[in-house]
Design an enzyme around this catalytic site. Structure first.
Site, PDB file in Angstrom:
ATOM      1  N   SER A  10       0.863  -1.189   0.000  1.00 14.26           N
ATOM      2  CA  SER A  10       0.000   0.000   0.000  1.00 14.26           C
ATOM      3  C   SER A  10       0.893   1.231   0.000  1.00 14.26           C
ATOM      4  O   SER A  10       1.628   1.481   0.959  1.00 14.26           O
ATOM      5  CB  SER A  10      -0.894   0.011   1.238  1.00 14.26           C
ATOM      6  OG  SER A  10      -1.384   1.325   1.421  1.00 14.26           O
ATOM      7  N   HIS A  35      -0.980  -1.234  -4.455  1.00 11.66           N
ATOM      8  CA  HIS A  35      -2.279  -0.976  -3.811  1.00 11.66           C
ATOM      9  C   HIS A  35      -2.405   0.522  -3.574  1.00 11.66           C
ATOM     10  O   HIS A  35      -1.599   1.127  -2.865  1.00 11.66           O
ATOM     11  CB  HIS A  35      -2.379  -1.766  -2.506  1.00 11.66           C
ATOM     12  CG  HIS A  35      -3.714  -1.646  -1.831  1.00 11.66           C
ATOM     13  ND1 HIS A  35      -4.812  -2.370  -2.231  1.00 11.66           N
ATOM     14  CD2 HIS A  35      -4.133  -0.888  -0.791  1.00 11.66           C
ATOM     15  CE1 HIS A  35      -5.847  -2.063  -1.463  1.00 11.66           C
ATOM     16  NE2 HIS A  35      -5.469  -1.151  -0.578  1.00 11.66           N
ATOM     17  N   ASP A  37      -4.586   3.554  -2.289  1.00  7.90           N
ATOM     18  CA  ASP A  37      -5.677   3.873  -1.365  1.00  7.90           C
ATOM     19  C   ASP A  37      -6.217   5.278  -1.602  1.00  7.90           C
ATOM     20  O   ASP A  37      -5.501   6.264  -1.412  1.00  7.90           O
ATOM     21  CB  ASP A  37      -5.180   3.771   0.079  1.00  7.90           C
ATOM     22  CG  ASP A  37      -5.043   2.334   0.533  1.00  7.90           C
ATOM     23  OD1 ASP A  37      -6.010   1.571   0.384  1.00  7.90           O
ATOM     24  OD2 ASP A  37      -3.955   1.973   1.038  1.00  7.90           O
ATOM     25  N   MET A  39      -8.881   8.036  -0.411  1.00  3.62           N
ATOM     26  CA  MET A  39      -9.745   8.422   0.713  1.00  3.62           C
ATOM     27  C   MET A  39     -10.240   9.848   0.495  1.00  3.62           C
ATOM     28  O   MET A  39      -9.496  10.710   0.012  1.00  3.62           O
ATOM     29  CB  MET A  39      -8.960   8.358   2.025  1.00  3.62           C
ATOM     30  CG  MET A  39      -8.326   6.997   2.285  1.00  3.62           C
ATOM     31  SD  MET A  39      -7.554   6.947   3.893  1.00  3.62           S
ATOM     32  CE  MET A  39      -6.719   5.347   3.820  1.00  3.62           C
ATOM     33  N   HIS A  68      -8.163   1.076  -4.479  1.00  5.39           N
ATOM     34  CA  HIS A  68      -9.119   0.828  -3.392  1.00  5.39           C
ATOM     35  C   HIS A  68      -9.825   2.141  -3.097  1.00  5.39           C
ATOM     36  O   HIS A  68      -9.247   3.029  -2.476  1.00  5.39           O
ATOM     37  CB  HIS A  68      -8.332   0.288  -2.177  1.00  5.39           C
ATOM     38  CG  HIS A  68      -9.162   0.132  -0.947  1.00  5.39           C
ATOM     39  ND1 HIS A  68      -8.607  -0.094   0.299  1.00  5.39           N
ATOM     40  CD2 HIS A  68     -10.503   0.149  -0.752  1.00  5.39           C
ATOM     41  CE1 HIS A  68      -9.564  -0.199   1.193  1.00  5.39           C
ATOM     42  NE2 HIS A  68     -10.722  -0.046   0.588  1.00  5.39           N
ATOM     43  N   MET A  70     -12.123   4.436  -1.203  1.00  5.57           N
ATOM     44  CA  MET A  70     -12.841   4.693   0.052  1.00  5.57           C
ATOM     45  C   MET A  70     -13.480   6.064  -0.121  1.00  5.57           C
ATOM     46  O   MET A  70     -13.085   7.054   0.518  1.00  5.57           O
ATOM     47  CB  MET A  70     -11.860   4.656   1.232  1.00  5.57           C
ATOM     48  CG  MET A  70     -11.384   3.241   1.547  1.00  5.57           C
ATOM     49  SD  MET A  70      -9.868   3.206   2.518  1.00  5.57           S
ATOM     50  CE  MET A  70      -8.652   3.288   1.215  1.00  5.57           C
ATOM     51  N   MET A 139     -11.417  -6.038   4.660  1.00  2.00           N
ATOM     52  CA  MET A 139     -10.669  -5.126   5.524  1.00  2.00           C
ATOM     53  C   MET A 139     -10.449  -5.818   6.873  1.00  2.00           C
ATOM     54  O   MET A 139     -11.399  -6.297   7.491  1.00  2.00           O
ATOM     55  CB  MET A 139     -11.443  -3.826   5.754  1.00  2.00           C
ATOM     56  CG  MET A 139     -11.640  -2.937   4.544  1.00  2.00           C
ATOM     57  SD  MET A 139     -10.113  -2.477   3.710  1.00  2.00           S
ATOM     58  CE  MET A 139      -9.243  -1.600   5.021  1.00  2.00           C
ATOM     59  N   ASP A 177      -6.606  -6.597   3.805  1.00  4.18           N
ATOM     60  CA  ASP A 177      -6.008  -5.261   3.890  1.00  4.18           C
ATOM     61  C   ASP A 177      -6.094  -4.728   5.318  1.00  4.18           C
ATOM     62  O   ASP A 177      -7.198  -4.500   5.830  1.00  4.18           O
ATOM     63  CB  ASP A 177      -6.779  -4.343   2.924  1.00  4.18           C
ATOM     64  CG  ASP A 177      -6.210  -2.934   2.824  1.00  4.18           C
ATOM     65  OD1 ASP A 177      -5.181  -2.658   3.464  1.00  4.18           O
ATOM     66  OD2 ASP A 177      -6.809  -2.116   2.095  1.00  4.18           O
TER      67      ASP A 177
HETATM   68  C1  DX5 Z   1      -6.572   1.450   5.245  1.00  3.51           C
HETATM   69  C2  DX5 Z   1      -6.000   1.153   3.874  1.00  3.51           C
HETATM   70  C3  DX5 Z   1      -4.881   0.193   3.889  1.00  3.51           C
HETATM   71  C4  DX5 Z   1      -3.673   0.630   4.673  1.00  3.51           C
HETATM   72  C5  DX5 Z   1      -2.955  -0.576   5.158  1.00  3.51           C
HETATM   73  O1  DX5 Z   1      -7.772   2.135   5.116  1.00  3.51           O
HETATM   74  O2  DX5 Z   1      -6.993   0.629   3.030  1.00  3.51           O
HETATM   75  O3  DX5 Z   1      -4.524  -0.201   2.574  1.00  3.51           O
HETATM   76  O4  DX5 Z   1      -2.809   1.419   3.934  1.00  3.51           O
HETATM   77  O5  DX5 Z   1      -1.925  -0.159   5.968  1.00  3.51           O
HETATM   78  P1  DX5 Z   1      -1.217  -1.121   6.996  1.00  3.51           P
HETATM   79  O6  DX5 Z   1      -0.629  -2.264   6.233  1.00  3.51           O
HETATM   80  O7  DX5 Z   1      -0.198  -0.248   7.631  1.00  3.51           O
HETATM   81  O8  DX5 Z   1      -2.277  -1.611   7.961  1.00  3.51           O
HETATM   82 ZN    ZN Z   2      -6.459  -0.325   1.076  1.00  3.59          ZN
END
Ligand code: DX5
Ligand code: ZN
Length: 228
Positions: A10, A35, A37, A39, A68, A70, A139, A177
């Site tokens: 990630s 990956h 992310d 947000m 991903h 969110m 998750m 994840d």
């Molecule tokens: C959280 C993200 C993850 C996050 C994982 O909302 O979707 O992808 O970056 O990070 P670690 O591996 O540090 O838990």
């Molecule tokens: Zn993620």
């Protein structure tokens, strides 16, 4: 074990000041998938990166980019990520009013499609779309931040999804994840996962600058997976 294991760093925990280099280095260290992310400070209480960053990374790497989302609402931004070079787009069912339509939209845009389940989200969302998903993402933390602790109940959920996938007869990836580390990755694999997102475990702190800092961790993860 015939399943192919894929490690998906990630980039949330990467050093954003040199993201292209970070992506190349982490893929060279033996990982498989980027990956990505996204947000929105609405669906989750944090704000990260959008299609422009994906577009900038696309010419830098041939690696599969797993976006991903969110974000809520989700449909408006999907074509932008497809144009920006995403290979897979996943979203949270709570963020879409019409899940089947959103899955179809992702496919129409030429990407693989997946559904993401928060720790307390029911798997019943899968009941009528198993023929339409390429990946199921569980998750193992509540979404919004890297560096959280793996929620152990996720292991039961992974087993349940593995059964559903095997019963479907389809080649659906099962991604986990949140809080994935060297010391729990084998157990997660044994429960049935085959794609492992890891942010903080691989990159350490975003302030770390040693370009080879993740080689050891990735090798250790591979060694654990070989035992699974
Ligand atoms: C959280 C993200 C993850 C996050 C994982 O909302 O979707 O992808 O970056 O990070 P670690 O591996 O540090 O838990
Ligand atoms: Zn993620």
């Amino acid at each position: 074990m015939s399943r192919q294991f894929r490690i998906a760093p990630s980039i949330l925990s990467a050093n954003f000041a040199k993201l292209g280099q970070e992506v190349n280095d982490v893929i060279a260290s033996g990982t498989d998938i980027v990956h990505f992310d996204v947000m929105d400070n609405h669906y989750v209480p944090n704000l990260t990166i959008g299609p422009l960053v994906c577009e900038s990374l696309r010419p830098v790497t041939d690696a599969f980019i797993d976006v991903h989302l969110m974000v809520k609402p989700v449909d408006r931004i999907i074509p932008d990520f497809a144009k920006a070079g995403a290979n897979m787009i996943t979203f949270h069912p709570e963020a879409s009013d019409h899940i089947d339509r959103t899955l179809a939209l992702i496919k129409e845009c030429g990407c693989k499609a997946g559904l993401v389940f928060n720790p307390a989200t029911s798997l019943s969302y899968l009941d009528h779309v198993m023929d339409k998903v390429d990946m199921i993402l569980l998750m193992s933390v509540n979404p919004g931040f890297g560096g959280q602790k793996f929620i152990p109940e996720t292991l039961n959920k992974i087993r349940a999804v593995r059964q559903r996938i095997d019963a479907s007869g389809r080649d659906i990836w099962l991604e986990v994840d949140g809080g994935v580390k060297v010391d729990n990755i084998a157990e997660i694999a044994r429960a049935g996962a085959d794609v492992f997102v890891a942010g903080s475990a691989i990159f350490g702190s975003p302030k770390d600058t040693d370009p080879n800092r993740y080689d050891t961790v990735v090798a250790a993860m591979r060694a654990e997976l070989a035992k699974a």
